[in-house]
Design a protein around this motif. Structure first.
Motif, PDB file in Angstrom:
ATOM      1  N   TYR A 209      21.406  92.576  50.413  1.00  0.00           N
ATOM      2  CA  TYR A 209      20.456  93.505  49.791  1.00  0.00           C
ATOM      3  C   TYR A 209      20.508  93.377  48.265  1.00  0.00           C
ATOM      4  O   TYR A 209      19.457  93.328  47.602  1.00  0.00           O
ATOM      5  CB  TYR A 209      20.798  94.924  50.219  1.00  0.00           C
ATOM      6  N   ALA A 210      21.702  93.307  47.708  1.00  0.00           N
ATOM      7  CA  ALA A 210      21.841  93.164  46.260  1.00  0.00           C
ATOM      8  C   ALA A 210      21.283  91.833  45.783  1.00  0.00           C
ATOM      9  O   ALA A 210      20.607  91.760  44.743  1.00  0.00           O
ATOM     10  CB  ALA A 210      23.311  93.295  45.858  1.00  0.00           C
ATOM     11  N   ALA A 211      21.552  90.756  46.526  1.00  0.00           N
ATOM     12  CA  ALA A 211      21.054  89.431  46.148  1.00  0.00           C
ATOM     13  C   ALA A 211      19.533  89.391  46.186  1.00  0.00           C
ATOM     14  O   ALA A 211      18.892  88.750  45.338  1.00  0.00           O
ATOM     15  CB  ALA A 211      21.641  88.374  47.080  1.00  0.00           C
ATOM     16  N   MET A 212      18.943  90.066  47.165  1.00  0.00           N
ATOM     17  CA  MET A 212      17.484  90.104  47.279  1.00  0.00           C
ATOM     18  C   MET A 212      16.875  90.780  46.051  1.00  0.00           C
ATOM     19  O   MET A 212      15.943  90.252  45.422  1.00  0.00           O
ATOM     20  CB  MET A 212      17.091  90.848  48.554  1.00  0.00           C
ATOM     21  N   GLY A 213      17.399  91.930  45.699  1.00  0.00           N
ATOM     22  CA  GLY A 213      16.858  92.639  44.546  1.00  0.00           C
ATOM     23  C   GLY A 213      17.030  91.883  43.246  1.00  0.00           C
ATOM     24  O   GLY A 213      16.095  91.777  42.447  1.00  0.00           O
ATOM     25  N   THR A 214      18.212  91.319  43.042  1.00  0.00           N
ATOM     26  CA  THR A 214      18.487  90.585  41.798  1.00  0.00           C
ATOM     27  C   THR A 214      17.649  89.321  41.701  1.00  0.00           C
ATOM     28  O   THR A 214      17.070  89.024  40.642  1.00  0.00           O
ATOM     29  CB  THR A 214      19.977  90.226  41.721  1.00  0.00           C
ATOM     30  N   THR A 215      17.568  88.565  42.781  1.00  0.00           N
ATOM     31  CA  THR A 215      16.822  87.306  42.768  1.00  0.00           C
ATOM     32  C   THR A 215      15.350  87.530  42.470  1.00  0.00           C
ATOM     33  O   THR A 215      14.754  86.842  41.634  1.00  0.00           O
ATOM     34  CB  THR A 215      16.984  86.582  44.120  1.00  0.00           C
ATOM     35  N   LEU A 216      14.743  88.499  43.143  1.00  0.00           N
ATOM     36  CA  LEU A 216      13.319  88.751  42.949  1.00  0.00           C
ATOM     37  C   LEU A 216      13.038  89.358  41.578  1.00  0.00           C
ATOM     38  O   LEU A 216      12.079  88.972  40.904  1.00  0.00           O
ATOM     39  CB  LEU A 216      12.804  89.674  44.057  1.00  0.00           C
ATOM     40  N   THR A 217      13.870  90.293  41.151  1.00  0.00           N
ATOM     41  CA  THR A 217      13.674  90.922  39.838  1.00  0.00           C
ATOM     42  C   THR A 217      13.819  89.897  38.723  1.00  0.00           C
ATOM     43  O   THR A 217      13.011  89.878  37.773  1.00  0.00           O
ATOM     44  CB  THR A 217      14.671  92.069  39.635  1.00  0.00           C
ATOM     45  N   ASP A 218      14.821  89.036  38.811  1.00  0.00           N
ATOM     46  CA  ASP A 218      15.018  88.008  37.787  1.00  0.00           C
ATOM     47  C   ASP A 218      13.831  87.054  37.735  1.00  0.00           C
ATOM     48  O   ASP A 218      13.393  86.635  36.648  1.00  0.00           O
ATOM     49  CB  ASP A 218      16.297  87.222  38.060  1.00  0.00           C
ATOM     50  N   ALA A 219      13.293  86.678  38.903  1.00  0.00           N
ATOM     51  CA  ALA A 219      12.152  85.765  38.937  1.00  0.00           C
ATOM     52  C   ALA A 219      10.921  86.401  38.285  1.00  0.00           C
ATOM     53  O   ALA A 219      10.185  85.732  37.549  1.00  0.00           O
ATOM     54  CB  ALA A 219      11.845  85.368  40.373  1.00  0.00           C
ATOM     55  N   ILE A 220      10.710  87.675  38.539  1.00  0.00           N
ATOM     56  CA  ILE A 220       9.579  88.374  37.919  1.00  0.00           C
ATOM     57  C   ILE A 220       9.751  88.449  36.406  1.00  0.00           C
ATOM     58  O   ILE A 220       8.803  88.221  35.643  1.00  0.00           O
ATOM     59  CB  ILE A 220       9.430  89.781  38.527  1.00  0.00           C
ATOM     60  N   GLU A 221      10.960  88.743  35.959  1.00  0.00           N
ATOM     61  CA  GLU A 221      11.207  88.854  34.517  1.00  0.00           C
ATOM     62  C   GLU A 221      11.019  87.515  33.819  1.00  0.00           C
ATOM     63  O   GLU A 221      10.507  87.464  32.695  1.00  0.00           O
ATOM     64  CB  GLU A 221      12.609  89.398  34.268  1.00  0.00           C
ATOM     65  N   ARG A 222      11.421  86.423  34.471  1.00  0.00           N
ATOM     66  CA  ARG A 222      11.230  85.104  33.857  1.00  0.00           C
ATOM     67  C   ARG A 222       9.751  84.778  33.707  1.00  0.00           C
ATOM     68  O   ARG A 222       9.360  84.050  32.782  1.00  0.00           O
ATOM     69  CB  ARG A 222      11.893  84.014  34.705  1.00  0.00           C
ATOM     70  N   SER A 223       8.921  85.305  34.604  1.00  0.00           N
ATOM     71  CA  SER A 223       7.493  84.992  34.586  1.00  0.00           C
ATOM     72  C   SER A 223       6.681  85.942  33.714  1.00  0.00           C
ATOM     73  O   SER A 223       5.528  85.646  33.403  1.00  0.00           O
ATOM     74  CB  SER A 223       6.939  85.041  36.018  1.00  0.00           C
ATOM     75  N   ARG A 224       7.272  87.048  33.328  1.00  0.00           N
ATOM     76  CA  ARG A 224       6.522  88.077  32.608  1.00  0.00           C
ATOM     77  C   ARG A 224       5.969  87.537  31.289  1.00  0.00           C
ATOM     78  O   ARG A 224       6.688  86.964  30.474  1.00  0.00           O
ATOM     79  CB  ARG A 224       7.403  89.289  32.332  1.00  0.00           C
ATOM     80  N   GLY A 225       4.665  87.714  31.099  1.00  0.00           N
ATOM     81  CA  GLY A 225       4.023  87.319  29.853  1.00  0.00           C
ATOM     82  C   GLY A 225       3.641  85.853  29.758  1.00  0.00           C
ATOM     83  O   GLY A 225       3.000  85.444  28.777  1.00  0.00           O
ATOM     84  N   LEU A 226       3.998  85.044  30.743  1.00  0.00           N
ATOM     85  CA  LEU A 226       3.650  83.628  30.693  1.00  0.00           C
ATOM     86  C   LEU A 226       2.175  83.420  31.037  1.00  0.00           C
ATOM     87  O   LEU A 226       1.621  84.130  31.875  1.00  0.00           O
ATOM     88  CB  LEU A 226       4.502  82.823  31.684  1.00  0.00           C
ATOM     89  N   PRO A 227       1.521  82.438  30.417  1.00  0.00           N
ATOM     90  CA  PRO A 227       0.162  82.088  30.852  1.00  0.00           C
ATOM     91  C   PRO A 227       0.180  81.631  32.308  1.00  0.00           C
ATOM     92  O   PRO A 227       1.169  81.068  32.787  1.00  0.00           O
ATOM     93  CB  PRO A 227      -0.212  80.927  29.921  1.00  0.00           C
ATOM     94  N   MET A 228      -0.915  81.851  33.020  1.00  0.00           N
ATOM     95  CA  MET A 228      -0.956  81.516  34.442  1.00  0.00           C
ATOM     96  C   MET A 228      -0.674  80.035  34.691  1.00  0.00           C
ATOM     97  O   MET A 228      -0.086  79.677  35.706  1.00  0.00           O
ATOM     98  CB  MET A 228      -2.301  81.919  35.040  1.00  0.00           C
ATOM     99  N   ARG A 229      -1.071  79.177  33.764  1.00  0.00           N
ATOM    100  CA  ARG A 229      -0.866  77.738  33.970  1.00  0.00           C
ATOM    101  C   ARG A 229       0.605  77.343  33.939  1.00  0.00           C
ATOM    102  O   ARG A 229       0.965  76.246  34.368  1.00  0.00           O
ATOM    103  CB  ARG A 229      -1.641  76.946  32.910  1.00  0.00           C
ATOM    104  N   GLU A 230       1.476  78.227  33.427  1.00  0.00           N
ATOM    105  CA  GLU A 230       2.902  77.901  33.336  1.00  0.00           C
ATOM    106  C   GLU A 230       3.747  78.527  34.445  1.00  0.00           C
ATOM    107  O   GLU A 230       4.938  78.256  34.544  1.00  0.00           O
ATOM    108  CB  GLU A 230       3.446  78.360  31.968  1.00  0.00           C
ATOM    109  N   LEU A 231       3.136  79.337  35.306  1.00  0.00           N
ATOM    110  CA  LEU A 231       3.917  80.074  36.290  1.00  0.00           C
ATOM    111  C   LEU A 231       4.536  79.167  37.349  1.00  0.00           C
ATOM    112  O   LEU A 231       5.669  79.374  37.780  1.00  0.00           O
ATOM    113  CB  LEU A 231       3.047  81.146  36.952  1.00  0.00           C
ATOM    114  N   LYS A 232       3.794  78.160  37.794  1.00  0.00           N
ATOM    115  CA  LYS A 232       4.339  77.268  38.822  1.00  0.00           C
ATOM    116  C   LYS A 232       5.560  76.523  38.307  1.00  0.00           C
ATOM    117  O   LYS A 232       6.571  76.386  39.005  1.00  0.00           O
ATOM    118  CB  LYS A 232       3.268  76.278  39.274  1.00  0.00           C
ATOM    119  N   ALA A 233       5.476  76.023  37.082  1.00  0.00           N
ATOM    120  CA  ALA A 233       6.604  75.291  36.501  1.00  0.00           C
ATOM    121  C   ALA A 233       7.799  76.213  36.303  1.00  0.00           C
ATOM    122  O   ALA A 233       8.949  75.807  36.508  1.00  0.00           O
ATOM    123  CB  ALA A 233       6.192  74.649  35.174  1.00  0.00           C
TER     124      ALA A 233
END
Length: 289
Positions: A209-233
């Motif tokens: 449960y902890a790994a699920m929350g941390t993994t998903l939250t970290d992935a969202i934070e890394r993507s925050r504010g990025l242009p859509m063309r950079e999200l896949k990379a």
């Protein structure tokens, strides 16, 4: 395949860029992607954009009194342009499935919904209520919903006699996690993908449960504010085991292994997850549905 973190990033981007604007023109280029006909997609023309929401891996764009709902499947994506071509797009064999050009005073800007590859699974719905979309109606809880507590997670797993990898991917159990992030979550939890969900100990359940929350939250934070063309990379660069067969594990240095299925594959670290024992690479696609 876009999963919850990427769809959440798209939601945030579109919410910011569509606020206060209207749909000037709608071009349904790939008719096979349209899954509804009433209201027609052309009914969105002239309507103001409203809230942009997410339901699992579904993107929900409010337009007037309707909802434009997208499921990007394996090869779908949304591309933003400040200057779309002036000529209406023509149906063809290219990746473009749907184009929306903004109305005045934003003439020229807009978005394209595209789908790469030969497997055409992109789905576009125009509905009055998102619950009318069958895939949304059957979704399980969102793993980042504050109401999705450890106790709620444990209750979901209690009756599951399937392997934990398949349970994490089942959208009717938990919404938004796909093949890539289930690999990442299990690696972070130091857990075999073949472990039976119902046999997890309370300590293992809490760790997962902890790994699920941390993994998903970290992935969202890394993507925050990025242009859509950079999200896949960004998604690819942030993955530690998924898609990295043969590379060293970033935690222990062991070689990342793979198990292949009929239409997908999982990656894992033997040292971190299976006590050093490689998993049998056998075709068991029924367990990952």
């Amino acid at each position: 395949m876009p999963e919850m973190p990427e769809v959440e990033a798209l939601r945030q981007f579109l919410g910011e860029h569509l606020a206060g604007r209207t749909a000037g023109a709608v071009f349904p280029v790939a008719v096979h992607a349209l899954k509804t006909y009433d209201p027609p997609v052309t009914a969105l023309v002239g309507e103001p954009f409203g809230e942009v929401a997410r339901h699992g891996k579904f993107l929900d764009v409010g337009v007037g009194d309707a909802h434009l709902v997208l499921h990007l499947a394996r090869g779908g994506w949304v591309r933003w342009s400040d200057k779309l071509p002036a000529a209406p797009p023509k149906p063809g064999r290219g990746p473009l499935a749907l184009r929306i050009r903004l109305g005045e005073p934003d003439d020229g800007a807009g978005l394209d919904v595209t789908e790469a590859g030969t497997q055409k699974r992109l789905a576009v719905y125009v509905v009055r209520d998102p619950a009318q979309v069958p895939g949304i109606a059957r979704l399980g809880p969102d793993p980042l919903d504050p109401d999705f507590t450890l106790d709620a997670f444990a209750a979901l797993l209690g009756g599951e006699r399937r392997q934990i990898k398949g349970v994490l991917r089942d959208q009717g159990v938990i919404a938004g996690i796909g093949n890539a992030y289930s690999d990442e979550i299990l690696h972070a939890a130091k857990m075999s993908p073949f472990k039976l969900a119902a046999k997890l100990t309370p300590e293992e359940t809490a760790r997962l449960y902890a790994a699920m929350g941390t993994t998903l939250t970290d992935a969202i934070e890394r993507s925050r504010g990025l242009p859509m063309r950079e999200l896949k990379a960004e998604k690819k660069s942030g993955l530690r085991v998924h898609g990295r067969k043969g590379e060293p594990c970033p935690v222990c240095g062991d070689t990342i292994r793979e198990v292949s299925f009929s239409d997908s594959a999982l990656q894992y670290c033997p040292t971190c997850q299976t006590g050093g024992k490689p998993l049998a690479d056998r075709r068991m696609s029924r367990l990952l549905k």
